[in-house]
Design an enzyme around this catalytic site. Sequence first.
Site, PDB file in Angstrom:
ATOM      1  N   ASP A 161      26.438  45.232   5.264  1.00 38.96           N
ATOM      2  CA  ASP A 161      27.852  45.017   5.538  1.00 38.96           C
ATOM      3  C   ASP A 161      28.070  43.587   6.014  1.00 38.96           C
ATOM      4  O   ASP A 161      27.168  42.942   6.565  1.00 38.96           O
ATOM      5  CB  ASP A 161      28.344  45.988   6.614  1.00 38.96           C
ATOM      6  N   ARG A 162      29.271  43.118   5.839  1.00 44.65           N
ATOM      7  CA  ARG A 162      29.623  41.747   6.198  1.00 44.65           C
ATOM      8  C   ARG A 162      29.151  41.363   7.597  1.00 44.65           C
ATOM      9  O   ARG A 162      28.585  40.284   7.811  1.00 44.65           O
ATOM     10  CB  ARG A 162      31.148  41.606   6.110  1.00 44.65           C
TER      11      ARG A 162
END
Length: 369
Positions: A161-162
Site C-alpha cells: 500500500d502507498r
Amino acid sequence: MCSAIRLRFFSSAASDRFSKPLSAAAAAAPHLSYAVAAMSLPDHHRHHQQGQPISASAPEAPNNYPVPLSPPLPAVSKPIELARAMSASSRSSLFVLERDRVVHEDEWLIAVNKPPGIYCESVLASVSRFVGDSGESAKAGGVCEGSNSAPPELHLANRLDRDTSGVMLITKSHRVASKLVKAFTEHKVKKTYIALCVGVVPKWEKITVRSGHGRSKFGAWRVYAASDVGRSLPGGSLVRDMETSLEVLCVNGKKRLSKISNQVNIEEDMIVVEEKALVGDGASGEKDEVLMRASPRSGRTHQIRLHCQYLGIPIRGDVKYKGVYEWEGKVYDFHALHAESLSIDHPETGERIMFRAPLPSWASQDLEL
C-alpha cells in the site's frame, strides 16, 4: 550501458493483466492523475491481490447479499486520504532510490526497502534508473554489466500500500517473474509485517483470525463472515477467504512475550469470524500502544489493516480503518505498518532466502531483533 529497460507490473492474481511493457518514464508519470481520482476509483485500480482469479457466479438477490461485519469508512477519512494521496504523488514524482535502500540484489532479483508515502510504481521506475546506471550495475554485479548483456525486464513481484513501508521484491526477467507468480499463487511465500496499533490491549498473545473479505456496495473493503466465502457481492465480485496470524510483541513499549518468535504457531487460538466484533473500535475509552507482528496467509487488499480494526486495535494513523491519526500530541501522515520480511525459494537456485527490511524508528525503539 543499458539504454532500454522494460517495466512490467505483476501480481500472482493478475499476471495477464499486467504483462504489457511500460517504460520508466511512463511508470513515473501517472501519479498526479490517479491521485486526484484516488477517492473515487475502486481500489483495484491501484492495488491487485494475490491468489487465484475468481470465476463469475450468478448474482444474489439484492436483499440476500452478505452483510459486512466491519464498520464503514469514517467520514473524516475522505479528506485526509485525498490530502495524503496528493502529497504522495508529489513525493513519488521526485523519488530516487538510494543504494542503502537495496537490501538484496543478484542476477535475477532486487529487494528494496520501500519508504512510506511512495507509490510502488515510482519505486519500480527508480529501480530501472538505478539498474540502468552502468557504474552502479558494475559495482553490484548486476545484469547490465558488459556490453552484451540484455536489458532487464523489471517486474513488481509484490505490492505494498502507498503508506506501507518495507520489503518490495522486483524481478529482472519475465521468466523469473512467472516463477514468483506461481509461488505466490501456491502460498509458498511467507511474509511478516510489524504494526503499531492503538486501542484495547488484547488478552491473547498469539491468535489467528479467519474471515471473509470483499467490497461492500459502496466499494470499500470490509470484513465478512467466514461462512460467507464464495457468496456474491454487489457489483458481481465474491467474498474471498482471508486469514492472518497475529502476535503481540510490546504493550506501551514493554515486551509482552519473554521471547520474540519469528514463527507463528498455527495451533494457537483462532477466531473464525461470524458476527460483528464485540470489542470497541478504539473511538472511546482507554487506549494503549500495541506493537504486533502479523503473518498473512492469504494476500487480500488491506488484509492486516482490516483484521486489526476488527479486533479493536486499529493501526495508528490508519484513518481509513478508524486508526487514530492524532496521538499523544502528534499528527501522523502515514499508517504504522511495515513489511518486515519476505521469504521465498529462490526462483533460480532453489535455496530458501529471506529478505528483511530494517525496522522504522517507531518499531526499532521497542524491539531488539
